[in-house]
Design a protein around this motif. Structure first.
Motif, short mmCIF file in Angstrom:
data_model
loop_
_atom_site.label_atom_id
_atom_site.label_comp_id
_atom_site.label_asym_id
_atom_site.label_seq_id
_atom_site.Cartn_x
_atom_site.Cartn_y
_atom_site.Cartn_z
N VAL A 28 -3.43 3.58 2.20
CA VAL A 28 -3.54 2.49 1.23
C VAL A 28 -3.24 1.17 1.94
O VAL A 28 -2.20 1.03 2.59
N GLN A 31 -2.83 -2.78 -2.98
CA GLN A 31 -2.72 -2.33 -4.37
C GLN A 31 -3.42 -3.33 -5.28
O GLN A 31 -3.43 -4.52 -5.00
N ALA A 36 -6.46 0.97 -5.82
CA ALA A 36 -6.04 0.57 -4.48
C ALA A 36 -7.22 0.66 -3.52
O ALA A 36 -8.14 1.47 -3.71
N ALA A 55 -0.84 2.73 -9.07
CA ALA A 55 -1.52 2.80 -7.79
C ALA A 55 -0.53 3.24 -6.72
O ALA A 55 0.65 2.89 -6.79
N VAL A 58 1.35 0.64 -0.82
CA VAL A 58 0.73 0.25 0.45
C VAL A 58 1.40 1.05 1.56
O VAL A 58 2.62 1.19 1.60
#
Length: 81
Positions: A28, A31, A36, A55, A58
């Motif tokens: 990821v 977000q 995401a 989500a 990160v």
């Protein structure tokens, strides 16, 4: 003589190896309120829609499935695998 940009070359290379239904690992990178962006290869990002759920953070590593690919717009959607 036209040459492909690195980004275009990377996109075409990724597409040649992956299609709708492919399962890939990613990280990821951003977000959003509805999902995401997940990087599945260097410079190649797909949108994971969470459908109103939280989500992933990160930096989280995920296994995702390619749901749809829009070749013209150079984008694709992902779902949790």
């Amino acid at each position: 003589m036209n040459s492909l940009s690195t980004t275009d070359s990377a996109w075409r290379g990724w597409l040649s190896e992956h299609g709708t239904g492919s399962v890939v690992d990613g990280v990821v990178v951003q977000q959003l309120p509805f999902g995401a962006f997940v990087e599945v290869a260097p410079g190649i990002h797909g949108l994971l829609v969470t459908g109103g759920g939280a989500a992933p953070a990160v930096g989280a590593r995920l296994t995702v499935r390619v749901e749809q690919i829009d070749v013209e717009q150079r984008r694709f959607s992902l779902a949790a695998a």
